[in-house]
Design a protein around this motif. Sequence first.
Motif, PDB file in Angstrom:
ATOM      1  N   ASP A  95       0.794  -1.285  -0.093  1.00  0.00           N
ATOM      2  CA  ASP A  95      -0.002  -0.144   0.039  1.00  0.00           C
ATOM      3  C   ASP A  95       0.869   1.320  -0.085  1.00  0.00           C
ATOM      4  OD1 ASP A  95      -2.379  -1.703   0.066  1.00  0.00           O
ATOM      5  OD2 ASP A  95      -2.119  -1.733   2.359  1.00  0.00           O
ATOM      6  N   GLY A  96       1.978   1.020   0.190  1.00  0.00           N
ATOM      7  CA  GLY A  96       2.927   2.448   0.045  1.00  0.00           C
ATOM      8  C   GLY A  96       2.515   3.318   1.510  1.00  0.00           C
ATOM      9  N   GLU A  97       2.695   4.511   1.476  1.00  0.00           N
ATOM     10  CA  GLU A  97       2.616   5.046   2.801  1.00  0.00           C
ATOM     11  C   GLU A  97       1.110   4.898   3.268  1.00  0.00           C
ATOM     12  OE1 GLU A  97       2.594   9.693   4.438  1.00  0.00           O
ATOM     13  OE2 GLU A  97       3.361   9.352   2.328  1.00  0.00           O
ATOM     14  N   LEU A  98       1.153   4.640   4.721  1.00  0.00           N
ATOM     15  CA  LEU A  98      -0.169   4.508   5.319  1.00  0.00           C
ATOM     16  C   LEU A  98      -0.668   5.500   6.577  1.00  0.00           C
ATOM     17  CD1 LEU A  98       0.253   0.673   6.091  1.00  0.00           C
ATOM     18  CD2 LEU A  98      -1.228   1.871   4.239  1.00  0.00           C
ATOM     19  N   LEU A  99       0.324   6.223   6.665  1.00  0.00           N
ATOM     20  CA  LEU A  99       0.368   7.171   7.858  1.00  0.00           C
ATOM     21  C   LEU A  99       1.687   7.972   8.027  1.00  0.00           C
ATOM     22  CD1 LEU A  99      -1.552   8.545   9.922  1.00  0.00           C
ATOM     23  CD2 LEU A  99      -0.899   6.862  11.819  1.00  0.00           C
ATOM     24  N   ARG A 100       1.511   9.321   8.622  1.00  0.00           N
ATOM     25  CA  ARG A 100       2.799  10.083   8.975  1.00  0.00           C
ATOM     26  C   ARG A 100       2.567  10.811  10.101  1.00  0.00           C
ATOM     27  NH1 ARG A 100       4.332  13.818   4.094  1.00  0.00           N
ATOM     28  NH2 ARG A 100       4.267  11.912   2.975  1.00  0.00           N
ATOM     29  N   THR A 101       3.585  11.280  10.722  1.00  0.00           N
ATOM     30  CA  THR A 101       3.484  12.349  11.823  1.00  0.00           C
ATOM     31  C   THR A 101       3.046  13.661  11.257  1.00  0.00           C
ATOM     32  OG1 THR A 101       5.694  12.649  11.983  1.00  0.00           O
ATOM     33  CG2 THR A 101       4.800  10.838  13.274  1.00  0.00           C
ATOM     34  N   ALA A 102       2.544  14.579  12.318  1.00  0.00           N
ATOM     35  CA  ALA A 102       2.291  15.716  11.719  1.00  0.00           C
ATOM     36  C   ALA A 102       3.535  16.696  11.523  1.00  0.00           C
ATOM     37  CB  ALA A 102       1.721  16.771  12.989  1.00  0.00           C
ATOM     38  N   SER A 103       4.699  16.274  12.049  1.00  0.00           N
ATOM     39  CA  SER A 103       5.991  16.898  11.663  1.00  0.00           C
ATOM     40  C   SER A 103       6.267  16.632  10.299  1.00  0.00           C
ATOM     41  CB  SER A 103       7.037  16.561  12.708  1.00  0.00           C
ATOM     42  OG  SER A 103       7.160  14.976  12.535  1.00  0.00           O
ATOM     43  N   ALA A 104       6.015  15.614   9.511  1.00  0.00           N
ATOM     44  CA  ALA A 104       6.566  15.286   8.220  1.00  0.00           C
ATOM     45  C   ALA A 104       5.288  15.555   7.181  1.00  0.00           C
ATOM     46  CB  ALA A 104       6.735  13.699   8.122  1.00  0.00           C
ATOM     47  N   LEU A 105       4.339  16.444   7.600  1.00  0.00           N
ATOM     48  CA  LEU A 105       3.552  16.765   6.441  1.00  0.00           C
ATOM     49  C   LEU A 105       3.906  17.563   5.194  1.00  0.00           C
ATOM     50  CD1 LEU A 105       0.593  18.374   8.894  1.00  0.00           C
ATOM     51  CD2 LEU A 105       0.969  16.126   8.024  1.00  0.00           C
ATOM     52  N   ASP A 106       5.111  18.217   5.363  1.00  0.00           N
ATOM     53  CA  ASP A 106       5.591  18.718   3.871  1.00  0.00           C
ATOM     54  C   ASP A 106       6.746  17.665   3.186  1.00  0.00           C
ATOM     55  OD1 ASP A 106       7.338  19.223   5.850  1.00  0.00           O
ATOM     56  OD2 ASP A 106       7.818  21.060   5.429  1.00  0.00           O
ATOM     57  N   ILE A 107       6.752  16.763   3.674  1.00  0.00           N
ATOM     58  CA  ILE A 107       7.809  15.701   3.092  1.00  0.00           C
ATOM     59  C   ILE A 107       7.371  14.754   2.164  1.00  0.00           C
ATOM     60  CG2 ILE A 107       9.439  13.994   3.580  1.00  0.00           C
ATOM     61  CD1 ILE A 107       9.961  15.369   6.190  1.00  0.00           C
ATOM     62  N   SER A 108       7.957  14.793   0.963  1.00  0.00           N
ATOM     63  CA  SER A 108       7.689  13.721  -0.185  1.00  0.00           C
ATOM     64  C   SER A 108       8.160  12.406   0.365  1.00  0.00           C
ATOM     65  CB  SER A 108       7.978  14.109  -1.544  1.00  0.00           C
ATOM     66  OG  SER A 108       7.876  12.980  -2.290  1.00  0.00           O
ATOM     67  N   TYR A 109       7.321  11.393   0.522  1.00  0.00           N
ATOM     68  CA  TYR A 109       7.570  10.126   1.126  1.00  0.00           C
ATOM     69  C   TYR A 109       8.451   9.362  -0.171  1.00  0.00           C
ATOM     70  CZ  TYR A 109       7.255   5.289   2.450  1.00  0.00           C
ATOM     71  OH  TYR A 109       7.606   4.056   3.145  1.00  0.00           O
ATOM     72  N   ASP A 110       7.590   9.515  -1.233  1.00  0.00           N
ATOM     73  CA  ASP A 110       8.574   8.810  -2.423  1.00  0.00           C
ATOM     74  C   ASP A 110       9.835   9.081  -2.658  1.00  0.00           C
ATOM     75  OD1 ASP A 110       5.981   7.574  -2.789  1.00  0.00           O
ATOM     76  OD2 ASP A 110       5.334   9.226  -4.197  1.00  0.00           O
ATOM     77  N   SER A 111      10.394  10.585  -2.331  1.00  0.00           N
ATOM     78  CA  SER A 111      11.590  11.068  -2.578  1.00  0.00           C
ATOM     79  C   SER A 111      12.407  10.225  -1.321  1.00  0.00           C
ATOM     80  CB  SER A 111      11.724  12.516  -2.336  1.00  0.00           C
ATOM     81  OG  SER A 111      11.330  13.000  -1.125  1.00  0.00           O
ATOM     82  N   LEU A 112      12.188   9.820  -0.363  1.00  0.00           N
ATOM     83  CA  LEU A 112      12.930   9.262   0.796  1.00  0.00           C
ATOM     84  C   LEU A 112      13.764   7.991   0.262  1.00  0.00           C
ATOM     85  CD1 LEU A 112      10.928   9.863   3.922  1.00  0.00           C
ATOM     86  CD2 LEU A 112      12.321  11.106   2.923  1.00  0.00           C
TER      87      LEU A 112
END
Length: 461
Positions: A95-112
């Motif tokens: 499923d890819g990303e399921l959840l992130r913390t509020a501190s990471a709202l502006d980060i692109s998960y795919d770029s990690l």
Amino acid sequence: MTARIIGGYSLQNRLLIAVSVLLTVFLGLTGAVLDRAFRNSLETGVAEQLQVQIYVLLAAVDEAGGNFYFSGNLREPRFSQLNSDLYGFISSADDGELLRTASALDISYDSLGLGYDLAIGETGFGRLQMAGRGEFFVSSYAVTWENRPSPIQFSVLEATDTFEIEVANFRSSLWSWLGGLAVLLLVLQLLLLRWGLAPLRRLARDLKQIETGQSEVLDTSYPRELSAVTQNLNLLIQSERKQQSRYRTTLADLAHSLKTPLAVIQGELGGDAEARSQSRIVQEQLDRMNQIVSYQLQRAVSAGSASTLARQVSVADAAAKVGRTLEKVYADKPVTIALDIDNAFNFLGDERDLLEILGNLLDNACKYGHGNVAATAVLESAAPPRMLLRVDDNGPGISPADRDRVLQRGVRLDTLAQGQGIGLAVVVDIAASYGARVSIGDSALGGASITVVFDNIRITD
């Protein structure tokens, strides 16, 4: 005695350089090992701390209708602060990303570029470079979640800024302490080397005192390692002095043996006027032989007398002794000898050599002058000490054409000027053996001025 340049290397400097290189290498390797150990320890601490943060996420995450959410408030405040440099992600391979913390709202998960190669229950730790944000530590943990076919991966990212600051502070403190320790050890090592090499410096001073005539032999209270050297040096000094004494005794006997037959022959030739006229040529040759014997014997006695085992002789006392003798010899002339020599001047050498120089110069001045003779000594240079000895007379002087010739070393006897070449040649030879320089000039008294410049001088208070 010419000034000598002491060459070679210093044992103290050699040992100090060797110890400095060894200490630098040792402390450098020690610092590198400690720095590496601290970094590894700090990274281990960071990994453990991020693992705790994963457990925090595990405790706060729940699922309803296939959607993940945080069921409670996270105990780590930085998870709720935007751009706090601590970010949490929940994801799976299906499923890819399921959840992130509020501190990471502006980060692109795919770029990690987080991978999913962890087995269930396995933890991964490493670093990654986030575009525009710098370097981050990343810790991932794979778990089974209810009926989901693929593992759920919890990932926590934290910036390395704090880690690098701690490493930099530790490194600065470490090298400051190691540098201070190195300086302290080098100072202590220098003091220990000076203390350990003190007997060698003392030996050098004692040898210098023997050279300058202030001492006769070396002291015997040296360490065991140097006692054999000092004993052998004392034996060598005594042997050299005994050998010099034997040389002088042998030469004196030779002089007596040669002069006696010559005197007998001269006496036999002293008959009436006709006999003396007939033997004039023989008499001239005998006189010449006498001069040759005197000159060569004086030269042999003075040869090698400029020993490094010098004694200290007062120049003023030696000049006064010669002056008193010559005033008696030339009592019928009469001769006035004016001496202006400071008592502080001391000749470092054999007293007989100094008396020979003074005797020849003053005797020539008395013989060829018209009654006024002056001997002066002045300090030409204080460091190193250099004395200028000058003997003046009011006689006819020595022509400039003859000055170089009578002072030239190696000139044969039969090329010397009659009556004054022998004495000056002896003076030149003796002076040269001590590194002194002889020159001839015009005297203020109207005659000749003979100047001798000595380097083997010691000034006393």
